[in-house]
Design a protein around this motif. Structure first.
Motif, PDB file in Angstrom:
ATOM      1  N   GLY A 164       2.341 102.602 -61.469  1.00 12.58           N
ATOM      2  CA  GLY A 164       1.854 103.639 -61.037  1.00 12.58           C
ATOM      3  C   GLY A 164       1.693 104.161 -59.866  1.00 12.58           C
ATOM      4  O   GLY A 164       1.593 105.365 -59.566  1.00 12.58           O
ATOM      5  N   THR A 165       1.353 103.109 -58.654  1.00 12.40           N
ATOM      6  CA  THR A 165       1.255 103.489 -57.499  1.00 12.40           C
ATOM      7  C   THR A 165       1.755 102.615 -56.510  1.00 12.40           C
ATOM      8  O   THR A 165       2.254 101.442 -56.877  1.00 12.40           O
ATOM      9  CB  THR A 165      -0.228 103.753 -57.130  1.00 12.40           C
ATOM     10  OG1 THR A 165      -0.828 102.236 -56.837  1.00 12.40           O
ATOM     11  CG2 THR A 165      -1.157 104.449 -58.068  1.00 12.40           C
ATOM     12  N   ALA A 166       1.890 103.122 -55.311  1.00 16.79           N
ATOM     13  CA  ALA A 166       2.439 102.045 -54.098  1.00 16.79           C
ATOM     14  C   ALA A 166       1.030 101.584 -53.395  1.00 16.79           C
ATOM     15  O   ALA A 166       0.063 101.787 -54.208  1.00 16.79           O
ATOM     16  CB  ALA A 166       3.253 102.860 -53.116  1.00 16.79           C
ATOM     17  N   ILE A 167       1.538 101.348 -52.391  1.00 16.36           N
ATOM     18  CA  ILE A 167      -0.122 100.971 -51.354  1.00 16.36           C
ATOM     19  C   ILE A 167      -0.021 102.496 -50.645  1.00 16.36           C
ATOM     20  O   ILE A 167       0.647 103.120 -49.998  1.00 16.36           O
ATOM     21  CB  ILE A 167       0.391 100.139 -50.188  1.00 16.36           C
ATOM     22  CG1 ILE A 167       0.464  98.828 -51.026  1.00 16.36           C
ATOM     23  CG2 ILE A 167      -1.090 100.127 -49.366  1.00 16.36           C
ATOM     24  CD1 ILE A 167       0.713  97.605 -49.598  1.00 16.36           C
ATOM     25  N   GLU A 168      -0.997 103.188 -51.420  1.00 14.24           N
ATOM     26  CA  GLU A 168      -1.568 104.657 -51.085  1.00 14.24           C
ATOM     27  C   GLU A 168      -2.193 104.679 -49.715  1.00 14.24           C
ATOM     28  O   GLU A 168      -3.393 104.235 -49.979  1.00 14.24           O
ATOM     29  CB  GLU A 168      -1.958 105.364 -52.358  1.00 14.24           C
ATOM     30  CG  GLU A 168      -1.355 104.974 -53.456  1.00 14.24           C
ATOM     31  CD  GLU A 168      -0.084 105.868 -53.756  1.00 14.24           C
ATOM     32  OE1 GLU A 168      -0.033 106.934 -53.183  1.00 14.24           O
ATOM     33  OE2 GLU A 168       0.775 105.565 -54.672  1.00 14.24           O
ATOM     34  N   THR A 169      -1.728 105.288 -48.941  1.00 13.97           N
ATOM     35  CA  THR A 169      -2.515 105.214 -47.445  1.00 13.97           C
ATOM     36  C   THR A 169      -2.348 106.802 -46.942  1.00 13.97           C
ATOM     37  O   THR A 169      -1.688 107.468 -47.391  1.00 13.97           O
ATOM     38  CB  THR A 169      -2.193 103.995 -46.540  1.00 13.97           C
ATOM     39  OG1 THR A 169      -3.001 103.912 -45.607  1.00 13.97           O
ATOM     40  CG2 THR A 169      -0.512 104.428 -46.108  1.00 13.97           C
ATOM     41  N   SER A 170      -2.736 106.840 -45.740  1.00 15.55           N
ATOM     42  CA  SER A 170      -2.545 107.959 -44.925  1.00 15.55           C
ATOM     43  C   SER A 170      -1.726 107.932 -43.762  1.00 15.55           C
ATOM     44  O   SER A 170      -1.889 106.956 -42.916  1.00 15.55           O
ATOM     45  CB  SER A 170      -3.837 108.557 -44.507  1.00 15.55           C
ATOM     46  OG  SER A 170      -4.696 108.867 -45.668  1.00 15.55           O
ATOM     47  N   LEU A 171      -0.877 108.743 -43.461  1.00 15.01           N
ATOM     48  CA  LEU A 171       0.245 108.504 -42.509  1.00 15.01           C
ATOM     49  C   LEU A 171       0.255 109.845 -41.748  1.00 15.01           C
ATOM     50  O   LEU A 171      -0.066 111.121 -42.235  1.00 15.01           O
ATOM     51  CB  LEU A 171       1.535 107.982 -43.144  1.00 15.01           C
ATOM     52  CG  LEU A 171       1.625 106.933 -43.768  1.00 15.01           C
ATOM     53  CD1 LEU A 171       3.238 106.852 -44.485  1.00 15.01           C
ATOM     54  CD2 LEU A 171       1.536 105.712 -43.087  1.00 15.01           C
ATOM     55  N   THR A 172       0.803 109.677 -40.523  1.00 12.82           N
ATOM     56  CA  THR A 172       1.211 110.885 -39.507  1.00 12.82           C
ATOM     57  C   THR A 172       2.863 110.910 -39.331  1.00 12.82           C
ATOM     58  O   THR A 172       3.199 109.890 -38.982  1.00 12.82           O
ATOM     59  CB  THR A 172       0.443 111.019 -38.536  1.00 12.82           C
ATOM     60  OG1 THR A 172      -0.984 111.264 -38.609  1.00 12.82           O
ATOM     61  CG2 THR A 172       1.020 112.093 -37.522  1.00 12.82           C
TER      62      THR A 172
END
Length: 460
Positions: free
Chosen positions: A333-341
């Motif tokens: 249901g998800t990936a490794i959900e992280t924050s990116l620029t």
């Protein structure tokens, strides 16, 4: 954005023998994004400029695409844009993914007096269907934008070059130099109704740690926990993960060591990226379609280029759902959900200029990498027009068979249009030289991607 990076990108585009529409860039003007309303500009020619949009409560829309969304920025074709993208799973570990980060704190701010970002999803604002909260969580991704492209009209194609992707460091001094992400085995995952212990249905959160500098290419499992009912600041209890932005109270969960001796190669990319669709005022970000959206293909990362058919004036490009890593299918249901620029270059191709190019009659999202062309098939190529009550019924109507059929048709179209093959030639080449894989089975509108290597086409 360094002059060297821009020069390298131009050289890459030339090597790939893509559309030769971009002039050599001699200078780039760096512009700060102001908080004042976006002013319309003439689409006059000029040297490409570089804009930056920081993620904040005033620059994101949460859980939906909208043709009526006010743009946060307007750019000309050829401009460069750096966009910060936040994960909608940061609340799975507040201390590591929100605390001390002004942008994340601004977006996630929610107390009994209100939220900075009220609407989360394309549902009703009064939460009259399930009572989850404004927008009902019918769409979950935090989208930065939209960015309006000057002169873009329906029938045009927007080229999005992904020049660079960076991990967003934790803002908490206790975790300096590290980035964190969350993988959730969720109730919408492919596995959920096929557990070995079906009487123990559970949602499991696994937190991963990465080196913010990119010095290490590995994501390492840190700990996991089972989701327990969480009560949001408005007093609504969430038995399952059903509404985005609910911050987990660490005192209610038990953290366990997990996946010891395992590491996952980081492949930073954007799971959800695209332009605004034309069919509805508010469109759930979860199911992808012709406009792009939540394609969840890990290949949409640094060095790749996406092409989107423009559906509304200005295109209205947005990016979100950043991932550190994901496998084909995104099974849980998800990936490794992280924050990116990400840093992007947006290039507009007018419909009148497309007839003799690879982009002629492009009506689906197309991915170009250094060595391949990739088409994206869905159970319904445009579920918004094909189904009754589409944003509800798509979740009950998807199948891999339909997605494979659509991917075949799109690959056939691409080979016949872009490479000038006959139908019989295209079918033969697909069978012996193309690869089809399952992109995802968790986004409502399931996906199959078809890949054809550039090396099969001899220089002409």
């Amino acid at each position: 954005m360094s002059q060297t990076l821009i020069s390298n990108e131009l050289n890459r585009i030339e090597r790939m023998q893509s559309l030769q529409l971009l002039r050599v860039v001699s200078t780039v003007t760096f512009l700060a994004l102001s908080a004042s309303p976006v002013q319309a500009t003439e689409c006059e020619e000029g040297n490409p400029r570089h804009h930056t949009v920081a993620a904040s409560a005033s620059t994101v829309h949460w859980g939906y695409f909208s043709k009526n969304q006010e743009p946060v920025l307007e750019v000309r074709s050829g401009d460069f844009v750096t966009l910060e993208a936040l994960t909608h799973h940061a609340g799975d570990d507040f201390d590591r993914m929100i605390k001390g980060d002004p942008g994340a704190e601004s977006v996630y701010q929610w107390n009994p007096d209100g939220k900075n970002v009220e609407r989360r999803g394309a549902g009703p604002m009064d939460a009259s269907i399930h009572g989850r909260g404004a927008g009902e969580g019918f769409g979950v991704h935090i989208m930065t934008g939209p960015v309006r492209v000057c002169g873009a009209e329906p029938g045009d194609v927007l080229e999005v070059r992904i020049l660079d992707v960076h991990l967003r460091p934790s803002g908490n001094p206790a975790f300096e130099g590290r980035t964190y992400g969350s993988n959730v085995a969720a109730n919408w995952g492919f596995h959920y109704n096929d557990l070995i212990a079906p009487k123990e249905k559970r949602e499991v959160v696994t937190i991963f740690e990465l080196d913010s500098s990119g010095g290490s290419v590995w994501a390492k499992p840190l700990y996991s926990y089972r989701w327990t009912p969480q009560t949001d600041p408005f007093g609504v209890t969430h038995e399952t993960i059903d509404y985005p932005g609910v911050v987990v109270n660490p005192e209610t969960v038990t953290k366990r060591p997990v996946l010891e001796g395992v590491q996952v190669r980081a492949r930073p990319h954007f799971g959800t990226m695209g332009v605004a669709p034309r069919e509805a005022d508010l469109v759930d970000t979860v199911p992808p379609a012709y406009f792009g959206g939540n394609i969840d293909n890990w290949r949409i990362g640094k060095g790749a280029t996406m092409y989107y058919p423009v559906a509304v004036e200005g295109a209205l490009f947005s990016v979100g759902d950043p991932h550190a890593a994901q496998g084909d299918s995104e099974l849980s249901g998800t990936a490794i959900e992280t924050s990116l620029t990400g840093t992007f270059q947006l290039v507009l191709h007018k419909q009148s200029e497309l007839k003799t190019t690879r982009l002629a009659d492009l009506h689906y999202p197309l991915l170009e990498t250094e060595d391949a062309w990739i088409v994206h098939g869905f159970s319904y190529p445009n579920y918004l027009a094909e189904l009754e009550e589409p944003q509800q019924s798509i979740y009950q109507n998807s199948s891999i068979d339909r997605a494979m059929r659509d991917a075949f048709r799109k690959m056939r179209h691409f080979l016949m249009t872009a490479e000038g093959l006959t139908e019989d030639e295209a079918i033969s080449l697909m069978s012996v030289g193309a690869d089809f894989g399952i992109t995802q089975v968790v986004d409502g509108n399931w996906g199959v991607h078809g890949t054809i290597k550039k090396e099969v086409f001899m220089p002409r």
